[in-house]
Write an enzyme that holds these catalytic residues in place. Structure first.
Site, PDB file in Angstrom:
ATOM      1  N   HIS A 277      14.672  65.199  -2.348  1.00  0.00           N
ATOM      2  CA  HIS A 277      14.813  66.629  -2.626  1.00  0.00           C
ATOM      3  C   HIS A 277      13.383  67.262  -3.376  1.00  0.00           C
ATOM      4  CE1 HIS A 277      19.359  65.802  -2.301  1.00  0.00           C
ATOM      5  NE2 HIS A 277      18.752  65.782  -1.044  1.00  0.00           N
TER       6      HIS A 277
ATOM      7  N   GLU B 215      14.705  64.351   9.282  1.00  0.00           N
ATOM      8  CA  GLU B 215      13.980  63.875   8.260  1.00  0.00           C
ATOM      9  C   GLU B 215      13.167  62.830   8.839  1.00  0.00           C
ATOM     10  OE1 GLU B 215      16.376  63.180   4.516  1.00  0.00           O
ATOM     11  OE2 GLU B 215      17.200  65.032   4.862  1.00  0.00           O
TER      12      GLU B 215
ATOM     13  N   GLU C  54      20.779  57.804   6.951  1.00  0.00           N
ATOM     14  CA  GLU C  54      19.307  58.165   6.553  1.00  0.00           C
ATOM     15  C   GLU C  54      18.942  57.328   5.343  1.00  0.00           C
ATOM     16  OE1 GLU C  54      19.469  61.873   3.861  1.00  0.00           O
ATOM     17  OE2 GLU C  54      21.528  62.260   4.862  1.00  0.00           O
TER      18      GLU C  54
END
Length: 404
Positions: A234, A264, A360
Site C-alpha cells: 500500500h 496487481e 495475491e
C-alpha cells in the site's frame, strides 16, 4: 428581529430518485436478510453507521467530513440519516426514505435517529465501527433496553454475493485490466511513477463512465511503485523516475458504486536480472498453486497453510508479508472489510459458491539482498459449485511484463 424557526431534522426529497447500482428487489432482499438476523438476535431496530453497510443495504455511499451518517432499519422501515450539507443527494441516491438533520443543535443526528427507532428498545449497532463517543450518545439519546452488536451478522451476509453483485464485480475486474494495459503502455525509463499512475487511472475512469453512465464517479485510483517503493503493498505513488532494470508494482483499483476490484502485477523496466527472475518465478508459482486450492469446501486456513508449504519448500516463507487474499464487495482502502473471508492461518471460514476472493501472494526481499523488492500477483476468483472462475484477464509473469 424575526426569529427563524430552525428544525432539528426534516425530509428534503429534492428531485427524483436516481438509478441505483442494483434493483429495488435486490435491496429489498438484502434488507430481508438483515431483518432475519435482527429477529434471530432479538433486535427491534438497527442503527448502521459504516459506509459499507449503509451502501450495501441502501445504495447510498456517504461522504462524512466529520459528520455522522446512518441507516435505521426496523421491521417496516429503512431510513438513511444524512447531514444538511448534502441537501437532496442522499434521498436521490438511496433505496427507501431519507431524513436530513441540521447542525443548529448538537445531537440532531441522534434526534433524527430516535424519530425512527423510538426509545427504550433493543437496538443493534456496529461494534467494529461505532466509536465509544457515539455509542455513549446512542445510549443517552435513545435509552435502549439493550444494545447488541449486529456487525458480525452483516459481514456474513455481505460475504455471500448475489448474481447482481457478481456481475458488477466481474465488470470491475474488466476495468482493472484496462487500467493495467494502459500502465504497461506508459512504462518506460525516464517516466515518473505519478505519470504512469495517471495513465492507468484515466483509462479506468473513462471505461467506468462508458459502462455505467448513471453511476457516481469517485475513488478510482492507482498505486504504481518502483524500486524500493515496491516493498509494501500500500505504498503511495511518488515522483521517482523509472530506470532500466527497476522492479515495478502495478496496482489498479476501479471503484464502481462503492464496489472495489483490483489488478496487481509485478513488472520490470526493460530487463530483469537472474536473482530477481528466480524470486518472481517462485511467486508466480505460488500464485498459480494458490489459485488451484480455491474451491468450495476448503477453509481459508487450509489454503493458507498449503501456500505456506509451497514457499517453505523453496526457503522463501520468511519473505511473505501478509495473508494471501481477501473478499470483494463494498470495500475500499478507507472503508469496508469482510474480515471473515481472508486467506490467513486464523480464519476458518469454509469457501462456498458465490463467494468472491483474491489470490495475491507477496514476497518482499530487503534492500541489499539479491532480487530486492516486492513481488505480488493478484487475481480475483468467484467460487463456483466445483471450483473457481478467474475473472482477471491481464497476464502475469515475465513473458508479458518485462516492458519499456
Amino acid at each position: 428581529m424575526t426569529q427563524i424557526q430552525r428544525p432539528d431534522f426534516y425530509r428534503l426529497h429534492n428531485g427524483d430518485k436516481a438509478p441505483l447500482p442494483f434493483s429495488a428487489d435486490e435491496y429489498d432482499t438484502r434488507l430481508m436478510g438483515l431483518r432475519s438476523a435482527m429477529d434471530a438476535a432479538g433486535v427491534q431496530a438497527v442503527v448502521l453507521t459504516s459506509m459499507q453497510n449503509i451502501a450495501y443495504y441502501s445504495g447510498f455511499l456517504y461522504c462524512s467530513f466529520g459528520r455522522p451518517y446512518g441507516l435505521v432499519v426496523t421491521a417496516s422501515e429503512a431510513v438513511t440519516i444524512s447531514a444538511g450539507i448534502d441537501a437532496g443527494q442522499p434521498w436521490r441516491r438511496c433505496h427507501g426514505d431519507n431524513i436530513t438533520y441540521t447542525d443548529w443543535r448538537r445531537d440532531n443526528f441522534w434526534r433524527a435517529v430516535a424519530s425512527v427507532t423510538g426509545t427504550g428498545r433493543v437496538l443493534g449497532y456496529e461494534g467494529d465501527h461505532m466509536t465509544i463517543v457515539q455509542r455513549d450518545r446512542l445510549c443517552a439519546m435513545l435509552e435502549p433496553r439493550d444494545i447488541i452488536d449486529i456487525a458480525p451478522a452483516t459481514m456474513q451476509q455481505r460475504m455471500r454475493k448475489s448474481p447482481a453483485e457478481i456481475a458488477l464485480i466481474r465488470a470491475g475486474a474488466a476495468v482493472a485490466d484496462i487500467g493495467g494495459y494502459a500502465i504497461r503502455d506508459a512504462v518506460k525509463a525516464g517516466a515518473r511513477e505519478i505519470d504512469v499512475s495517471m495513465a492507468g487511472r484515466d483509462a479506468m475512469e473513462q471505461d467506468i463512465a462508458a459502462r455505467f453512465p448513471d453511476a457516481e464517479y469517485r475513488d478510482t485510483w492507482v498505486w504504481f511503485q518502483s524500486g524500493l517503493n515496491t516493498d509494501g503493498a500500500h505504498n503511495p505513488v511518488t515522483g521517482r523516475v523509472l530506470e532500466r532494470g527497476d522492479i515495478l508494482s502495478l496496482n489498479t483499483f476501479p471503484m464502481i458504486s462503492g464496489y472495489y476490484t483490483a489488478l496487481e502485477r509485478t513488472l520490470f523496466v526493460g530487463a530483469v536480472d537472474a536473482a530477481s527472475l528466480a524470486i518472481w518465478q517462485a511467486n508466480v508459482g505460488a500464485h498459480e498453486f494458490g489459485m488451484s486450492q480455491l474451491k468450495p469446501g476448503v477453509s481459508c486456513a487450509e489454503v493458507t497453510h498449503a501456500v505456506n508449504g509451497f514457499f517453505a519448500e523453496r526457503d522463501l516463507l520468511q519473505y511473505r508479508s501478509f495473508g494471501y487474499g481477501h473478499s470483494f464487495g463494498v470495500l475500499s482502502h478507507y472503508y469496508g472489510r469482510e474480515a471473515g473471508l481472508e486467506l490467513r492461518e486464523d480464519i476458518d471460514t469454509v469457501l462456498e459458491p458465490g463467494m468472491v476472493i483474491s489470490m495475491e501472494p507477496m514476497l518482499t526481499i530487503p534492500q541489499g539482498q539479491p532480487g530486492a523488492g516486492g513481488y505480488r500477483e493478484h487475481d480475483i476468483l468467484i467460487i463456483t459449485e466445483d471450483g473457481a472462475e478467474n475473472i482477471t484477464g491481464y497476464p502475469y509473469g515475465p513473458d508479458f511484463n518485462v516492458v519499456g
